[in-house]
Structure formats: C-alpha cells, structure tokens
Design a protein around this motif. Structure first.
Motif, PDB file in Angstrom:
ATOM      1  N   LEU A 178       0.851  -1.187   0.000  1.00  0.00           N
ATOM      2  CA  LEU A 178       0.000   0.000   0.000  1.00  0.00           C
ATOM      3  C   LEU A 178       0.892   1.244   0.000  1.00  0.00           C
ATOM      4  N   LYS A 179       0.919   1.971  -1.133  1.00  0.00           N
ATOM      5  CA  LYS A 179       1.808   3.125  -1.277  1.00  0.00           C
ATOM      6  C   LYS A 179       1.088   4.455  -1.050  1.00  0.00           C
ATOM      7  N   TYR A 180      -0.232   4.419  -1.161  1.00  0.00           N
ATOM      8  CA  TYR A 180      -0.950   5.693  -1.117  1.00  0.00           C
ATOM      9  C   TYR A 180      -2.319   5.480  -0.475  1.00  0.00           C
ATOM     10  N   VAL A 181      -2.716   6.405   0.387  1.00  0.00           N
ATOM     11  CA  VAL A 181      -4.041   6.398   0.995  1.00  0.00           C
ATOM     12  C   VAL A 181      -4.711   7.716   0.650  1.00  0.00           C
ATOM     13  N   PRO A 182      -5.909   7.686   0.048  1.00  0.00           N
ATOM     14  CA  PRO A 182      -6.581   8.935  -0.339  1.00  0.00           C
ATOM     15  C   PRO A 182      -7.049   9.733   0.882  1.00  0.00           C
ATOM     16  N   SER A 183      -7.636  10.868   0.631  1.00  0.00           N
ATOM     17  CA  SER A 183      -8.067  11.763   1.703  1.00  0.00           C
ATOM     18  C   SER A 183      -9.026  11.052   2.662  1.00  0.00           C
ATOM     19  N   LEU A 184      -8.771  11.236   3.946  1.00  0.00           N
ATOM     20  CA  LEU A 184      -9.600  10.623   4.985  1.00  0.00           C
ATOM     21  C   LEU A 184     -10.529  11.642   5.638  1.00  0.00           C
ATOM     22  N   ALA A 185     -10.679  12.789   5.001  1.00  0.00           N
ATOM     23  CA  ALA A 185     -11.388  13.905   5.621  1.00  0.00           C
ATOM     24  C   ALA A 185     -12.824  13.563   6.003  1.00  0.00           C
ATOM     25  N   ASN A 186     -13.480  12.633   5.285  1.00  0.00           N
ATOM     26  CA  ASN A 186     -14.878  12.301   5.583  1.00  0.00           C
ATOM     27  C   ASN A 186     -15.041  11.396   6.805  1.00  0.00           C
ATOM     28  N   LEU A 187     -13.966  10.762   7.227  1.00  0.00           N
ATOM     29  CA  LEU A 187     -14.061   9.754   8.294  1.00  0.00           C
ATOM     30  C   LEU A 187     -13.953  10.424   9.667  1.00  0.00           C
ATOM     31  N   LYS A 188     -14.922  11.275   9.981  1.00  0.00           N
ATOM     32  CA  LYS A 188     -14.857  12.064  11.207  1.00  0.00           C
ATOM     33  C   LYS A 188     -14.996  11.206  12.466  1.00  0.00           C
ATOM     34  N   ALA A 189     -15.593  10.017  12.320  1.00  0.00           N
ATOM     35  CA  ALA A 189     -15.782   9.156  13.496  1.00  0.00           C
ATOM     36  C   ALA A 189     -14.548   8.306  13.801  1.00  0.00           C
ATOM     37  N   LEU A 190     -13.526   8.389  12.936  1.00  0.00           N
ATOM     38  CA  LEU A 190     -12.359   7.518  13.071  1.00  0.00           C
ATOM     39  C   LEU A 190     -11.631   7.773  14.390  1.00  0.00           C
ATOM     40  N   ARG A 191     -11.450   6.690  15.168  1.00  0.00           N
ATOM     41  CA  ARG A 191     -10.759   6.783  16.458  1.00  0.00           C
ATOM     42  C   ARG A 191      -9.421   6.039  16.434  1.00  0.00           C
ATOM     43  N   ARG A 192      -9.287   5.098  15.495  1.00  0.00           N
ATOM     44  CA  ARG A 192      -8.044   4.311  15.424  1.00  0.00           C
ATOM     45  C   ARG A 192      -7.639   4.154  13.974  1.00  0.00           C
ATOM     46  N   LEU A 193      -6.407   4.562  13.654  1.00  0.00           N
ATOM     47  CA  LEU A 193      -5.852   4.439  12.308  1.00  0.00           C
ATOM     48  C   LEU A 193      -4.476   3.802  12.429  1.00  0.00           C
ATOM     49  N   ASP A 194      -4.324   2.627  11.833  1.00  0.00           N
ATOM     50  CA  ASP A 194      -3.051   1.902  11.904  1.00  0.00           C
ATOM     51  C   ASP A 194      -2.482   1.764  10.494  1.00  0.00           C
ATOM     52  N   LEU A 195      -1.422   2.531  10.217  1.00  0.00           N
ATOM     53  CA  LEU A 195      -0.708   2.465   8.939  1.00  0.00           C
ATOM     54  C   LEU A 195       0.715   1.969   9.149  1.00  0.00           C
ATOM     55  N   GLY A 196       0.930   1.254  10.249  1.00  0.00           N
ATOM     56  CA  GLY A 196       2.260   0.766  10.575  1.00  0.00           C
ATOM     57  C   GLY A 196       2.792  -0.210   9.554  1.00  0.00           C
ATOM     58  N   TYR A 197       4.048  -0.019   9.153  1.00  0.00           N
ATOM     59  CA  TYR A 197       4.752  -0.911   8.225  1.00  0.00           C
ATOM     60  C   TYR A 197       4.062  -0.984   6.860  1.00  0.00           C
ATOM     61  N   GLY A 209      -6.198  15.130   4.920  1.00  0.00           N
ATOM     62  CA  GLY A 209      -7.346  15.177   5.817  1.00  0.00           C
ATOM     63  C   GLY A 209      -7.074  14.595   7.183  1.00  0.00           C
ATOM     64  N   LEU A 210      -5.879  14.004   7.384  1.00  0.00           N
ATOM     65  CA  LEU A 210      -5.557  13.420   8.682  1.00  0.00           C
ATOM     66  C   LEU A 210      -5.655  14.447   9.801  1.00  0.00           C
ATOM     67  N   GLU A 211      -5.182  15.662   9.509  1.00  0.00           N
ATOM     68  CA  GLU A 211      -5.139  16.695  10.541  1.00  0.00           C
ATOM     69  C   GLU A 211      -6.528  17.125  11.006  1.00  0.00           C
ATOM     70  N   THR A 212      -7.595  16.741  10.255  1.00  0.00           N
ATOM     71  CA  THR A 212      -8.964  17.134  10.632  1.00  0.00           C
ATOM     72  C   THR A 212      -9.675  16.075  11.465  1.00  0.00           C
ATOM     73  N   LEU A 213      -9.038  14.909  11.661  1.00  0.00           N
ATOM     74  CA  LEU A 213      -9.685  13.797  12.367  1.00  0.00           C
ATOM     75  C   LEU A 213      -9.502  13.954  13.870  1.00  0.00           C
ATOM     76  N   ASP A 214     -10.242  14.893  14.437  1.00  0.00           N
ATOM     77  CA  ASP A 214     -10.004  15.246  15.834  1.00  0.00           C
ATOM     78  C   ASP A 214     -10.587  14.235  16.819  1.00  0.00           C
ATOM     79  N   ASN A 215     -11.183  13.130  16.315  1.00  0.00           N
ATOM     80  CA  ASN A 215     -11.631  12.056  17.208  1.00  0.00           C
ATOM     81  C   ASN A 215     -10.574  10.958  17.374  1.00  0.00           C
ATOM     82  N   LEU A 216      -9.470  11.065  16.633  1.00  0.00           N
ATOM     83  CA  LEU A 216      -8.440  10.021  16.687  1.00  0.00           C
ATOM     84  C   LEU A 216      -7.886   9.857  18.098  1.00  0.00           C
TER      85      LEU A 216
END
Length: 944
Positions: free
Chosen positions: A551-570, A579-586
């Motif tokens: 996985l080389k690229y992830v599109p904008s996540l701006a719509n996922l306002k309910a997102l509390r856990r995002l794992d992009l490790g490795y 849009g990551l910076e707008t996910l204030d529920n993380l």
C-alpha cells in the motif's frame, strides 16, 4: 373429632420426646438417626396436616348442619392411624446408629483416564491427610471431568477411609443459604430444631459439625462464592474438611481454598483411549474409519464429556459416510448429533449464561472471530473491544486496558478461555468445543459469519451474507480477490475482518451496503489501493492496515470524522494521508512507515490522541513543541530533532506521566537496542551531550525511565558530573556505545551518588575508547560511593574498552551483592579482573572483619573472551567464593596461566556445571591445588 385430637396430642408428645432424644444423641456423640425413625417422623407430620384439614371440614359442616358418613369414616381411619403410629414410636432397639456404620454413599462412576487425573486424585487425597489444608477447590471448564474426579475421591473415602466419613451435596445454580442448610442437614441426617431463623440454624449446624470427626463435606457444582459461616459450615481442626468443584477460579479464591486444582483436558492419546472404551470392545473399526475417528476425537479437544457423548452417538455406525458426516459437522461447528447438542452444548452454555453481564458475553463471543486453536494476544483482543465500543467512556486508554484485562480474567476464571505466555507475551486461547458453542450462539443472534483459517480461496457465496449479519471474520485464508460484482446487502455489519489474506484489491461495490461498518481490518494483506467506498463509511471507527507493505498511497480521509483508530504501521506509504489533521476524534495513530515524511504541524489538532507511533528513520522527526500540545498522550514512540526538543517535551509533561514511550534523539544504524523488555526508553544517538553538567545545558529525562541508550555521543568525563541525572531513580538498564569523553561512571571527587545506579539491573559498556573504570581515584573503602550504589545490578557487560586495566578491587566488589552475569571481552588493556590495591591489608581489617575471603554471592555466569593481556582473574590474596556459579567461559586469554577462581578447594564452586574452554589452554594452566584439575575436568566442554 375431640377423641381424634386427644390421640393426636399424645402422638405429638411422643414426637417431641423423640426429637429431644435425637437432638441430644446427635450433639454428644457420633450418632445418626435410623431411617425408620426418619420415616416415622415424616408420617407424624403428614397425619398432623390431615387432622388439621379434617377439623376445618368438621367445623364447616357443623355450622351448616350437614351430616357426612364419609367424614365419620375419615375420622375413624385417622384415629386408627394415630394409634398405630403411637405404637410404632416405641422403637425398642433405639433411635440411632453409630455414625461410623455408614461412611457415606458409594456412587457409580467411570474409570479415570489420563495421567493428570490420577495425579490430581493423589494430590487431593494427600491434602485430606494434611491437617493444614481444610478447604480444597477443584475448578475447570464444564464437562472436563471435575465431578467424575470427585466421585472417585468420594468412593475412595467410603471404601478405604476407615477413620473418615463423607457427605455429598450438589449445589444448585439458584443458590440460597436456607436451601443449602437444608441440603447439608439432609446429607448428614441432621434435623434443625428451628425452621426459619438462618442464623440459629447456622449455629446448630456448626455445633453439629464440631462433633463429627474426620468428616469430608463435598459441595459439587458451585457457581458463586458461598458464605460458609452464614451457612454454618465449620472447617478446620474443630470442623470438617471441605471440597468444592466450580467452573470459576475466583470462586476458589473467594472461598479461601488453600489448595486450588485445575482439571485440564486430556491429551490426544488419552482422548483416544477414552473414546475406544466408551465406543465398546465389540465395535471394530476399519483402518479408514479409525483414521476419521481419530480426527473426530481430536475435534473434541480433550473434553471428556464431548468424547464420551461422541462415542455413544457413534455406537453401531459402520458406514464410512456416517463417520465423515460427523466429522464435517464438527469441523463446521455444527454439533449435529442431538446428544452432543443437549449434553455438551448446554453444559458449556451454562458458563456463558452465568456471565450475566451482556458486555462480558459480547467480549467472549468476539474471541470466536479468531481461528480454531489460535493464540490471541490479549492486547489485540482488548483493542478490538475498544474499537467496537464494548469498552468505552473511560478516562484514559490505560483505564480501558485495565477494564479489558479484567474482562479477560473473568473469562479465564470461568474456564471459557485459558491463559498462555509465549516469549513473554501474554495470550488467551479458546477450547475448540467452547468456540463451537460460541459459534452456535452467534448463528442466530447476534449473527456472525466466521470462516477463519479454513483455507478459503474465495469469499463465501452471497447467500451467506444475510441481512442480519453483525460481524464477519474471514481472516487467515488464501483469498486473493473479490469479484467486481459482489455487493452484499448487510446493513447491520459493524465488524469486518479480512486480515492475513492475499487480497490485492477490493471493488468499490463490496462496501456499498455496509453503512454501519465500524471496524475494518485489512492488516497483513497485499492490498495496493483502498476502494473509494471506504471513504464513505462515515461510521468507521477503526481502519487497520498494518503490514500492508504494497500500500503506497491512501486517499483523503477527511470524511471519516468518526475515526478513532488508524493503523498504517509498516505500510509503503510515503505521504501522510490528506485530511488526517482534521480527524479530531483520533485516539490511536500508528504511522511507523519507513519511507514516510512527517510534515510539521500535522499533529497539532489531534488533541485527543492517546497512542502515537512514528518511525525512527532519519526523515521521520517531530518537534517537541508539537508533541507538547498532545496532552492526552499515554503511549509515544517518536524521534525528536535534538536534545532541546527532548527537553521541551519532557518539560511539558509536568505532573503527567506517560505509560509507555520510546523517545529517540538522533539517528543511528544500530537498531538492536530496540529489542528490549522495557516500555519506557530514551535513546540518545549522535548528539553532543558533554555540556549537560549545568542548568543552562540540561538533559531532561522523563520520570519512570527504565532503559537509557547512548550511542556515538560526546559525553562528560563521569556521569556523576551530570547534575540533571540526580532525580532519575528507576532506571533498570543502561547501555553506552561508541561514545568519546566518558572515563568513569562515578568520580570520587564528586559528591553525587547517582540514584539511577541504585536501581540499575543491567549495565553494558561497549567500545568506549576513554573509559578506564567504574569509579575513579579509588584508594580505599573510604573513597567508595555509598553502600547500595550498585545493589540491584545483575548483569554487567564490558566490551571493547581498551583503556581499562581492571574491573573491580576487593573493596569495590562489596557494592555488587546481586551480580549474576559478568562478561568482559575485547578489552586489550585488561590485565586482571579483580585487582589487589596497595591498601589491601587495611581493607581486610575494615571491610571483611579480618576474614580472608572475597565473595560473588549470586554470580551464575562468567565469560572472559579476547583479553590478550589478562594475567590474573584475582590478584588479591583472599580466597574468592562463588557458591552459585554455574558456568565459566574463557576464550583467547593467552597470558592467563593461573586461574585462581578454579584453583581452590572444590567446595568453593559447589554449583558449577559447565566450563567452556579450549583444550590447549586448559592443559597449559598451572595448578597449585593438587586435586582441582581432576575434579573439574569432567565439567569441561572443549571448544574447537
């Protein structure tokens, strides 16, 4: 009617006399009432009730002037019965028997199968002979054989226990003190004088038990802790011994069981033996059927109830197709046979029902999402509970984990899960039949679709994706693609686990109808691109893409306002998703991606973050000010730009304390330091920290630091010159590698005693060109640091320090009372390990009380390697004693001709097991003690 009442009065008087006599006899000696007396008393009770009803009928007819021939006949019959009972109440042979005449009832049972069952039985019998053990708890999952084991104990006591008696009581699930008192009294042939007062009944029962010597009371199938004092169960020297069986470990603990015995499932071999025994000797199995039968038994996973039930259900089955059908049903978690469903499923489901808490029940069912026989890491499970909001509303992530571990412990205590530990990591595991039971529950409501690790090549057919599905797990299969037209109508799905498959892509339509999806786990897949439909999952709480290396690229996540856990490790991503910076529920963010570049300011608005992991490569750095804004962080792994950033962040912590952290300053290629058992680590690499002696140039370390790693830095001459280290008191491991400037750990001229050295358990010094010794300017014992400076140190490794001449002196050795492992290698200037000082005679008088011994009281392992100038291990005249030394390794120490540690009386090394040396060096050693070489030679393992 009056004549009948007069007869009844006489009979009641007789009854009172008999009860008084019974009470007296049972309280003074080992007596028990006869069965005929019990029957007589019951008959008296019945006639009293009949007389009362008849009197009411007489009064009714008297008021209405209604004569009745039938009533006259009833009165005549009752008078005759009362007279007959009075005559029977004479009991010319007495009311009681000696209690020793009956030691209990022997029950029919099956043969014990399995070595562990025999060992458990012997352990219980031994405990019964031990006066210090009064309460024994036997626990294990339903159907594992607890009652069978206890039945054998009961029968052993009845048949072969001449000095003991045993009483058995089965405790109902709807437990009450009153009912248990009645059941125990009936089992003991004891009657209460007071019917309703539980406290007085408890006192009567306790007094009675005090008269019964060597009584063993068995309480079978206990579901909750019983207040034995309230019931009146007296245990101990003046009471009985109590054995209980339960499915819950905490019941044993709460009831103060001095011995707790877990009954575990049978081994494969024992399971097969039990199956054949229950199948019957007349049943002949063809080789083909026998092979299938063994797989069928294996599916029962050692549970005796399952094995016995399966064997009985297969009696008479001679057709290969029947056996294969049974195996397929078991594999697909369809218990199939009515007996299996009724006897096994229901027995196991009782434990599930008794959990009572719906949240705990849902957490239990979540365990069935994982494959059969799969060790599930506890923390992974708890993360899933948090993702699904089964654990929610806690003040901190740590509190959520406390709650998660409590839930798992409850399930382990209920024997619905079992604990495992592999290489120090804690797991839980589900018994196969327990998992089958869970899958049976989830086949209706809540509805799961679980086909985990069953070698699927394609996703299940669309008809299996029914509308009321709530959770789907297809993990650990060989699914490589999803057809582009598949769009399951599953609006209720909340959790979808596709991890550990060969998936390279997911069609957009696949997720279109999963509008309530909350947890999407695609970890460990070959996915190259996320479908656009993921970005429309507005209820998505957890998006897990760990180890998706393609996985080389992830599109904008701006719509996922309910997102509390995002794992992009490795993953292979090179840019932070838009849009990551707008996910204030993380709450949880893992960006540990080797090629990822972190742009400044990306984390500023993520003020709810509790868990943050960034890579430690040279390009993934973060500013201290940016981290300082994340006030709720509990877990942090990140690389900061420099020491100033470290100081800025540590200063911002104030009263807060991180639960777990790895803070790195600078980048180095040596990554082995990251493999350690400490969860609070600071690494300083390629930094100039030679000016940390003043307040103007401090080095601030977070409170609770456990591991300090310093590599390729310019250091102060002595750590004791660093005043900023004075308040660090919990350090457990310190490793200093490739550093210039440092000469000693402590300087005698400094008043600083460094508390960090008092808690230190491991010290590794590697490739320090200027390092000369642990302490500078040592002259005598008066110049040493305070006692306790190295009191916790267990391991010391000195590697590649050419300026060192020796490691210890006799006086300095006293500061290392707990040293277990000593390794010295590649120190070109080292001439002796323990060097005698010019004031050794003074030291002998002042530190050893005039004795002629030195001691390494805890040393177990000694390794000396590549020390070309080493001439002596200990040049002191004192004898060195190492009572716990188990192994010695000496390699490439060509000038070492005398080894005083070995050349002593053999009793100085009583624990020595192995000597690893080269044979030519061993033969060249010079020995003073005539027998030492011959005694030690059998321990030698010669290196080539």
């Amino acid at each position: 009617m009056n004549r009948l009442k007069r007869k009844l009065d006489i009979l009641e008087g007789k009854e009172d006399d008999i009860n008084e006599e019974l009470k007296y006899a049972e309280s003074l000696s080992m007596k028990r009432r006869k069965k005929e007396v019990e029957s007589w008393l019951r008959s008296v009770g019945r006639i009293k009730n009949k007389v009362q009803r008849t009197e009411q009928e007489v009064q009714e007819r008297r008021r209405k002037w209604l004569p009745s021939i039938q009533l006259h006949r009833n009165l005549d019959r009752l008078m005759a019965e009362a007279g007959e009972l009075h005559e029977q109440g004479a009991f010319p042979r007495g009311l009681t028997l000696e209690a020793q005449e009956s030691r209990g009832v022997s029950f029919p049972t099956t043969k014990l199968v399995g070595q562990m069952f025999v060992e458990n039985m012997n352990t219980i019998l031994e405990c019964l002979r031990n006066n210090s053990v009064s309460v024994i708890g036997i626990y294990g999952m339903g159907g594992v054989g607890k009652t069978t084991l206890l039945t054998h104990i009961n029968n052993e006591l009845v048949r072969h226990g001449p000095d003991s008696s045993v009483s058995w009581v089965t405790v109902s699930q709807k437990f009450s003190v009153h009912k248990l008192q009645v059941d125990i009294a009936n089992a003991l042939c004891f009657s209460f004088s007071i019917e309703d007062d539980e406290k007085k009944r408890a006192a009567e029962l306790s007094n009675f038990l005090g008269t019964r010597k060597n009584l063993v009371l068995i309480l079978d199938d206990v579901w909750e802790d019983i207040p034995i004092n309230e019931v009146g169960i007296r245990v101990g020297v003046n009471g009985c011994k109590l054995i209980l069986t339960t499915r819950y470990l905490d019941v044993c603990q709460k009831m103060d069981c001095q011995k707790q015995i877990r009954v575990s499932p049978l081994s494969d071999k024992e399971s097969w033996e039990l199956f054949l025994e229950k199948l019957g000797v007349d049943m002949k199995l063809t080789p083909e059927i026998e092979e299938t039968a063994k797989f069928l038994v294996k599916e029962c996973a050692g549970l005796p109830l399952g094995i016995i039930t399966m064997a009985r259900s297969m009696k008479g089955a001679e057709d290969m197709f029947e056996w294969r059908n049974a195996l397929e049903n078991m594999k697909e978690s369809k218990l199939g046979h009515d007996d299996m469903e009724k006897k096994v499923f229901q027995v196991l489901k009782y434990s599930y029902d008794m959990l009572k808490d719906p949240i705990v029940q849902q957490c239990f069912l979540d365990c069935s999402l994982f494959p059969e026989d799969f060790p599930i890491e506890r923390e992974d499970l708890i993360e899933l509970f948090i993702d699904e909001r089964l654990i929610d509303g806690m003040k901190s992530r740590q509190a959520e984990f406390y709650r998660g571990h409590t839930i798992l412990n409850k399930l382990v205590n209920a024997c619905l899960l079992e604990n495992l530990e592999i290489y120090g990591i804690k797991y839980v595991k589900m018994h196969d039949l327990v998992r089958d039971m869970a899958l049976q529950i989830t086949s209706t409501s809540p509805r799961f679709l679980v086909e985990a690790s069953v070698d699927l090549k394609e996703i299940p057919d669309e008809e299996e994706w029914v509308e009321d599905l709530v959770k789907v797990s297809l993990m650990d299969n060989g699914i490589s693609s999803i057809p582009p037209t598949v769009s399951p109508r599953c609006p209720s799905i909340s959790t979808l686990i596709l991890m550990s498959n060969r998936l390279t892509s997911i069609p957009d339509c696949f997720l279109w109808n999963m509008t309530r999806l909350s947890v999407l786990n695609l970890s460990y897949t070959d996915i190259e691109k996320l479908p656009n439909s993921v970005l429309d999952l507005v209820n998505l709480s957890a998006l897990l893409l760990k180890r998706c290396e393609n996985l080389k690229y992830v599109p904008s996540l701006a719509n996922l306002k309910a997102l509390r856990r995002l794992d992009l490790g490795y993953t292979g991503i090179t840019e932070v998703p838009q849009g990551l910076e707008t996910l204030d529920n993380l709450r949880y963010l893992n960006l540990f991606a080797t090629s990822l570049l972190i742009c400044p300011g990306i984390l500023v608005n993520l003020f709810r973050l509790q868990h943050l992991v960034l890579d430690w490569n040279s390009s993934t750095k973060v500013k201290g000010e940016e981290l300082a804004n994340l006030r709720r962080l509990e877990t942090l792994k990140a690389q900061l730009y420099d020491v100033n950033d470290l100081n800025t962040y540590v200063s911002s912590l104030e009263e807060r304390e991180l639960v777990s952290y790895t803070l790195q300053v600078g980048f180095g290629n040596n990554l082995c330091w990251r493999i350690n058992n400490y969860n609070r680590t600071v690494a300083l690499i390629n930094s100039d920290i030679s000016k940390i002696t003043s307040e103007k140039y401090p080095l601030l370390l977070p409170q609770g630091i456990q591991f300090l790693y310093i590599e390729s830095c310019r250091l102060v001459r002595s750590l004791s010159e660093a005043s900023s280290l004075e308040n660090i008191a919990n350090l457990r491991s310190c490793r200093i590698v490739l550093c210039d400037g440092i000469e000693t750990l402590l300087s005698v001229s400094s008043s600083c005693s460094l508390p960090i050295l008092q808690s230190l358990e491991e010290l590794r010094l590697q490739e320090l060109q200027d390092f000369t010794g642990l302490i500078s300017e040592e002259r005598d014992v008066s110049s040493l640091p305070p006692t306790g400076t190295f009191c916790s140190l267990k391991t010391i490794v000195i590697n590649g320090c050419p300026s060192m001449k020796n490691l210890f002196t006799p006086a300095l050795l006293l500061l290392f009372p707990n040293l277990e492992t000593m390794r010295v290698l590649l120190c070109e200037g080292m001439t002796e390990i323990i060097a005698a000082t010019t004031h050794e005679s003074e030291e002998e008088g002042s530190t050893s009380g005039g004795t002629a011994e030195l001691s390494l009281p805890k040393l177990k392992s000694l390794w000396l390697s590549f020390l070309p100038e080493l001439e002596s291990f200990c040049s002191s005249k004192k004898t060195l004693v190492a009572d716990f030394l188990q192994e010695i390794t000496i390699d490439n120490c060509s000038k070492l001709k005398k080894f005083s540690l070995l050349d002593n009386e053999p009793c100085h090394l009583p624990s020595l097991q192995k000597i690893m040396v080269r044979e030519e060096w061993w033969e060249s050693l010079e020995w003073e003690h005539p027998n030492a070489k011959n005694v030690l030679q059998p321990l030698c393992l010669f290196q080539k």
